[in-house]
Design a protein around this motif. Structure first.
Motif, PDB file in Angstrom:
ATOM      1  N   GLU A 146       0.859  -1.187   0.000  1.00 38.98           N
ATOM      2  CA  GLU A 146       0.000   0.000   0.000  1.00 38.98           C
ATOM      3  C   GLU A 146       0.892   1.233   0.000  1.00 38.98           C
ATOM      4  OE1 GLU A 146      -3.518   1.949   2.796  1.00 38.98           O
ATOM      5  OE2 GLU A 146      -2.001   0.669   3.698  1.00 38.98           O
ATOM      6  N   PRO A 147       0.932   1.999  -1.131  1.00 42.84           N
ATOM      7  CA  PRO A 147       0.258   1.774  -2.408  1.00 42.84           C
ATOM      8  C   PRO A 147       1.072   0.841  -3.295  1.00 42.84           C
ATOM      9  CG  PRO A 147       1.484   3.812  -2.522  1.00 42.84           C
ATOM     10  CD  PRO A 147       1.685   3.261  -1.121  1.00 42.84           C
ATOM     11  N   GLU A 148       0.543   0.589  -4.465  1.00 46.47           N
ATOM     12  CA  GLU A 148       1.264  -0.137  -5.509  1.00 46.47           C
ATOM     13  C   GLU A 148       1.345   0.750  -6.740  1.00 46.47           C
ATOM     14  OE1 GLU A 148      -0.821  -3.796  -6.125  1.00 46.47           O
ATOM     15  OE2 GLU A 148      -0.154  -4.633  -4.215  1.00 46.47           O
ATOM     16  N   PRO A 149       2.535   0.903  -7.340  1.00 44.01           N
ATOM     17  CA  PRO A 149       3.806   0.322  -6.899  1.00 44.01           C
ATOM     18  C   PRO A 149       4.304   0.953  -5.602  1.00 44.01           C
ATOM     19  CG  PRO A 149       4.153   1.799  -8.755  1.00 44.01           C
ATOM     20  CD  PRO A 149       2.665   1.681  -8.582  1.00 44.01           C
ATOM     21  N   LEU A 150       5.146   0.213  -4.898  1.00 40.08           N
ATOM     22  CA  LEU A 150       5.708   0.693  -3.646  1.00 40.08           C
ATOM     23  C   LEU A 150       6.638   1.875  -3.926  1.00 40.08           C
ATOM     24  CD1 LEU A 150       5.852  -0.001  -0.567  1.00 40.08           C
ATOM     25  CD2 LEU A 150       7.951  -1.264  -1.107  1.00 40.08           C
ATOM     26  N   PRO A 151       6.467   2.998  -3.216  1.00 38.19           N
ATOM     27  CA  PRO A 151       7.346   4.162  -3.440  1.00 38.19           C
ATOM     28  C   PRO A 151       8.816   3.827  -3.205  1.00 38.19           C
ATOM     29  CG  PRO A 151       5.437   4.777  -2.110  1.00 38.19           C
ATOM     30  CD  PRO A 151       5.420   3.272  -2.225  1.00 38.19           C
ATOM     31  N   ALA A 152       9.684   4.454  -3.956  1.00 41.64           N
ATOM     32  CA  ALA A 152      11.123   4.181  -3.886  1.00 41.64           C
ATOM     33  C   ALA A 152      11.719   4.511  -2.530  1.00 41.64           C
ATOM     34  CB  ALA A 152      11.849   4.963  -4.980  1.00 41.64           C
ATOM     35  N   ASP A 153      11.065   5.391  -1.753  1.00 39.31           N
ATOM     36  CA  ASP A 153      11.621   5.760  -0.444  1.00 39.31           C
ATOM     37  C   ASP A 153      11.060   4.913   0.698  1.00 39.31           C
ATOM     38  OD1 ASP A 153       9.049   6.743  -0.419  1.00 39.31           O
ATOM     39  OD2 ASP A 153       9.595   8.760   0.253  1.00 39.31           O
ATOM     40  N   SER A 154      10.314   3.865   0.396  1.00 38.87           N
ATOM     41  CA  SER A 154       9.792   3.000   1.453  1.00 38.87           C
ATOM     42  C   SER A 154      10.945   2.278   2.150  1.00 38.87           C
ATOM     43  CB  SER A 154       8.834   1.964   0.883  1.00 38.87           C
ATOM     44  OG  SER A 154       8.535   0.978   1.864  1.00 38.87           O
ATOM     45  N   PRO A 155      10.922   2.185   3.483  1.00 42.07           N
ATOM     46  CA  PRO A 155      11.975   1.456   4.200  1.00 42.07           C
ATOM     47  C   PRO A 155      11.945  -0.046   3.933  1.00 42.07           C
ATOM     48  CG  PRO A 155      10.242   2.135   5.723  1.00 42.07           C
ATOM     49  CD  PRO A 155       9.940   2.781   4.407  1.00 42.07           C
ATOM     50  N   LEU A 156      10.862  -0.551   3.368  1.00 47.16           N
ATOM     51  CA  LEU A 156      10.767  -1.990   3.106  1.00 47.16           C
ATOM     52  C   LEU A 156      11.829  -2.468   2.123  1.00 47.16           C
ATOM     53  CD1 LEU A 156       6.888  -2.389   2.775  1.00 47.16           C
ATOM     54  CD2 LEU A 156       8.305  -2.946   4.768  1.00 47.16           C
ATOM     55  N   TRP A 157      12.193  -1.629   1.160  1.00 49.96           N
ATOM     56  CA  TRP A 157      13.169  -2.027   0.139  1.00 49.96           C
ATOM     57  C   TRP A 157      14.498  -2.476   0.747  1.00 49.96           C
ATOM     58  CZ3 TRP A 157      11.440  -2.767  -4.578  1.00 49.96           C
ATOM     59  CH2 TRP A 157      10.395  -1.995  -5.071  1.00 49.96           C
ATOM     60  N   ASP A 158      14.872  -1.912   1.878  1.00 46.32           N
ATOM     61  CA  ASP A 158      16.226  -2.121   2.408  1.00 46.32           C
ATOM     62  C   ASP A 158      16.305  -3.159   3.517  1.00 46.32           C
ATOM     63  OD1 ASP A 158      17.381  -0.142   0.721  1.00 46.32           O
ATOM     64  OD2 ASP A 158      16.488   1.404   2.003  1.00 46.32           O
ATOM     65  N   LEU A 159      15.228  -3.870   3.776  1.00 43.72           N
ATOM     66  CA  LEU A 159      15.260  -4.911   4.805  1.00 43.72           C
ATOM     67  C   LEU A 159      15.800  -6.194   4.183  1.00 43.72           C
ATOM     68  CD1 LEU A 159      11.816  -4.169   6.445  1.00 43.72           C
ATOM     69  CD2 LEU A 159      14.065  -3.699   7.433  1.00 43.72           C
ATOM     70  N   PRO A 160      16.944  -6.705   4.659  1.00 44.48           N
ATOM     71  CA  PRO A 160      17.581  -7.839   3.986  1.00 44.48           C
ATOM     72  C   PRO A 160      16.783  -9.136   4.051  1.00 44.48           C
ATOM     73  CG  PRO A 160      18.699  -7.321   6.054  1.00 44.48           C
ATOM     74  CD  PRO A 160      17.715  -6.231   5.816  1.00 44.48           C
ATOM     75  N   ASN A 161      15.921  -9.287   5.059  1.00 45.77           N
ATOM     76  CA  ASN A 161      15.164 -10.513   5.195  1.00 45.77           C
ATOM     77  C   ASN A 161      13.698 -10.322   4.810  1.00 45.77           C
ATOM     78  OD1 ASN A 161      14.917  -8.873   7.450  1.00 45.77           O
ATOM     79  ND2 ASN A 161      14.555 -10.562   8.858  1.00 45.77           N
ATOM     80  N   LEU A 162      13.469  -9.398   3.863  1.00 46.49           N
ATOM     81  CA  LEU A 162      12.127  -9.172   3.341  1.00 46.49           C
ATOM     82  C   LEU A 162      12.143  -9.331   1.830  1.00 46.49           C
ATOM     83  CD1 LEU A 162       9.457  -6.730   4.411  1.00 46.49           C
ATOM     84  CD2 LEU A 162      10.116  -6.679   2.022  1.00 46.49           C
ATOM     85  N   LEU A 163      11.174 -10.096   1.318  1.00 43.71           N
ATOM     86  CA  LEU A 163      11.035 -10.302  -0.119  1.00 43.71           C
ATOM     87  C   LEU A 163       9.836  -9.532  -0.623  1.00 43.71           C
ATOM     88  CD1 LEU A 163      11.592 -14.142  -0.689  1.00 43.71           C
ATOM     89  CD2 LEU A 163      12.818 -12.280  -1.792  1.00 43.71           C
ATOM     90  N   LEU A 164      10.038  -8.751  -1.672  1.00 39.67           N
ATOM     91  CA  LEU A 164       8.953  -7.997  -2.308  1.00 39.67           C
ATOM     92  C   LEU A 164       8.742  -8.529  -3.713  1.00 39.67           C
ATOM     93  CD1 LEU A 164       9.987  -4.365  -1.330  1.00 39.67           C
ATOM     94  CD2 LEU A 164       7.864  -5.497  -0.630  1.00 39.67           C
ATOM     95  N   THR A 165       7.493  -8.846  -4.045  1.00 41.12           N
ATOM     96  CA  THR A 165       7.163  -9.231  -5.412  1.00 41.12           C
ATOM     97  C   THR A 165       5.933  -8.428  -5.848  1.00 41.12           C
ATOM     98  OG1 THR A 165       5.889 -11.128  -4.553  1.00 41.12           O
ATOM     99  CG2 THR A 165       8.126 -11.557  -5.313  1.00 41.12           C
ATOM    100  N   PRO A 166       5.944  -7.942  -7.075  1.00 46.38           N
ATOM    101  CA  PRO A 166       4.826  -7.106  -7.535  1.00 46.38           C
ATOM    102  C   PRO A 166       3.662  -7.928  -8.076  1.00 46.38           C
ATOM    103  CG  PRO A 166       6.524  -7.133  -9.196  1.00 46.38           C
ATOM    104  CD  PRO A 166       7.025  -7.969  -8.062  1.00 46.38           C
TER     105      PRO A 166
END
Length: 199
Positions: A179-199
């Protein structure tokens, strides 16, 4: 009457993507359990390093929040790989479902979260589900649990998840919806090493 022509056939595609999404959920769970994202990062950095113990679905307790078509397909796959217990959560429990060892109502969710090694969110968007998985509920999860979100992005409080994971909570997480999609480039989720994001 008055909206569609007489004799019109009404159809739905409900459940049509359940197999595909359930397999995606399973693949991300296995990838996190085996630390494959870390090993891919190491590969790209030309780094030969053991990332420590891995985990297995065998013996795990899986909680599926949203025991509809998708949740049921995921439950069957976890059972096939040896999950010790698969619990399902529904708005109302009318009858037993063979894919689940236990079925519970949404009112019981808080008591179920501390029991689960895997929590899978497969809920639709509704006023009742917006940020259902908030900071308090993430805190109730085991410190080494895995969270999978694949229903609607609004179900999960992403800021709460990012903060918890930065502080060492959870073995990992996999988000197929945001939320939202696509995920904004400044979201902290991108940089979590043990998190997988798929669109």
């Amino acid at each position: 009457a008055g909206v569609t022509p007489e004799g019109a056939v009404i159809t739905t595609s409900s459940g049509s993507n359940a197999l595909s999404v359930a397999e995606n959920m399973l693949s991300t769970l296995l990838a996190l359990y085996r630390k494959l994202p870390l090993y891919r990062d190491n590969q790209r950095a030309h780094l030969w390093r053991d990332e420590g113990a891995a985990r297995t679905i065998t013996g795990a307790v899986v909680l599926v929040v949203g025991a509809g078509h998708l949740g049921t397909e995921f439950a069957w796959r976890c059972k096939a790989l040896g999950a010790a217990k698969v619990m399902g959560v529904k708005r109302s429990v009318v009858k037993a479902l063979p894919a689940f060892d236990e079925l519970h109502t949404m009112a019981e969710l808080d008591g179920l979260l501390p029991r689960a090694d895997v929590v899978a969110l497969t809920l639709p968007h509704s006023p009742e589900t917006v940020h259902l998985m908030d900071a308090g509920r993430i805190a109730r999860m085991k410190d080494d649990a895995v969270l999978i979100s694949t229903g609607r992005g609004t179900v999960l409080d992403q800021d709460a998840l990012a903060e918890a994971m930065k502080n060492g909570k959870l073995w990992g997480a996999a988000l197929d919806v945001t939320e939202p999609e696509p995920l904004p480039a400044d979201s902290p989720l991108w940089d979590l090493p043990n998190l997988l994001l798929t669109p």
